[in-house]
Design a protein around this motif. Structure first.
Motif, PDB file in Angstrom:
ATOM      1  N   MET A  91       2.138  -2.416  13.407  1.00  0.00           N
ATOM      2  CA  MET A  91       3.406  -2.003  12.786  1.00  0.00           C
ATOM      3  C   MET A  91       3.063  -0.990  11.705  1.00  0.00           C
TER       4      MET A  91
ATOM      5  N   GLY B 159      -0.357  -3.711  10.158  1.00  0.00           N
ATOM      6  CA  GLY B 159       0.985  -3.804   9.602  1.00  0.00           C
ATOM      7  C   GLY B 159       1.686  -5.107   9.940  1.00  0.00           C
ATOM      8  N   ASP B 160       1.395  -5.652  11.141  1.00  0.00           N
ATOM      9  CA  ASP B 160       2.075  -6.880  11.544  1.00  0.00           C
ATOM     10  C   ASP B 160       1.450  -8.139  10.919  1.00  0.00           C
TER      11      ASP B 160
ATOM     12  N   ALA C 138       6.666  -2.193   7.993  1.00  0.00           N
ATOM     13  CA  ALA C 138       6.129  -3.386   7.330  1.00  0.00           C
ATOM     14  C   ALA C 138       6.741  -3.569   5.947  1.00  0.00           C
ATOM     15  N   THR C 139       7.014  -2.459   5.265  1.00  0.00           N
ATOM     16  CA  THR C 139       7.665  -2.533   3.951  1.00  0.00           C
ATOM     17  C   THR C 139       9.061  -3.141   4.081  1.00  0.00           C
TER      18      THR C 139
ATOM     19  N   VAL D 205       1.128  -8.142   7.464  1.00  0.00           N
ATOM     20  CA  VAL D 205       1.532  -8.016   6.060  1.00  0.00           C
ATOM     21  C   VAL D 205       2.403  -9.179   5.596  1.00  0.00           C
TER      22      VAL D 205
END
Length: 202
Positions: free
Chosen positions: A61, A37-38, A66-67, A40
């Motif tokens: 994340m 996630g980190d 992340a979104t 993205v």
């Protein structure tokens, strides 16, 4: 016109399968893949995809955070959350974070491709069964602090550990845990955490 797609999923096999399926579509092209996630935002800033397919549970994340981070940096990018875990709370939190759509991973390939096209057009795409469950389940009853404390409890932290982590007194932590237990109808904090996870509140 070709729609460029980025995949964010911590399972390499899933990423590979999604990439293969989407690349079969003449108007879709996978331009990047990340497993955390980190990673993205950095990858999206570099590749400038039209649509990001985002898993929820990833290291570094989670996909919902992340979104939100991605939308803050690149508000024009469309995000379609694609997850194994069809939890009502995930749907609600994902949409609040700025996601344009939310589908589960057992969605047929053709439907997934159409979902990518639709979010690219600015439409909202939500798994209908999940939307119904979300309406029935309603908002999380937990306050932000109760959510934080329960999440820390889920990781196995003692009251003293949680107090140190959140700069609270042990008595305040016990109060928050007790309140969370009451609101979830649980008997223990472990059960409260499980109920909260099952509903996608954590």
């Amino acid at each position: 016109m070709t729609i460029s797609v980025m995949l964010a999923d911590d399972q390499a096999l899933v990423r590979g399968a999604l990439a293969a399926l989407l690349d079969l579509e003449t108007d879709l092209h996978v331009v990047a893949e990340v497993g955390r996630g980190d990673e993205v935002v950095e990858a999206a800033l570099k590749e400038q995809p039209d649509v990001v397919l985002m898993d929820v549970e990833m290291p570094g994340m989670d996909g919902i955070a992340a979104t939100a981070a991605l939308k803050a940096q690149l508000p024009g990018v469309h995000v379609l959350i694609v997850t194994t875990f069809g939890r009502p709370g995930y749907l609600r939190r994902g949409l609040q974070a700025g996601a344009d759509g939310f589908v589960v991973k057992d969605t047929p390939a053709r439907e997934l491709a159409n979902a990518v096209r639709r979010v690219h057009q600015g439409l909202r795409v939500v798994d209908p069964a999940l939307a119904t469950d979300s309406l029935v389940a309603g908002e999380s009853p937990l306050t932000e602090r109760e959510t934080q404390v329960l999440r820390s409890a889920l990781d196995g932290g003692t009251v003293a550990d949680i107090a140190r982590e959140h700069f609270l007194s042990e008595g305040t932590v016990r109060n928050h845990l007790s309140s969370a237990i009451g609101k979830t109808g649980a008997r223990t904090r472990a059960e409260a955490a499980r109920i909260a996870v099952d509903n996608g509140w954590l």
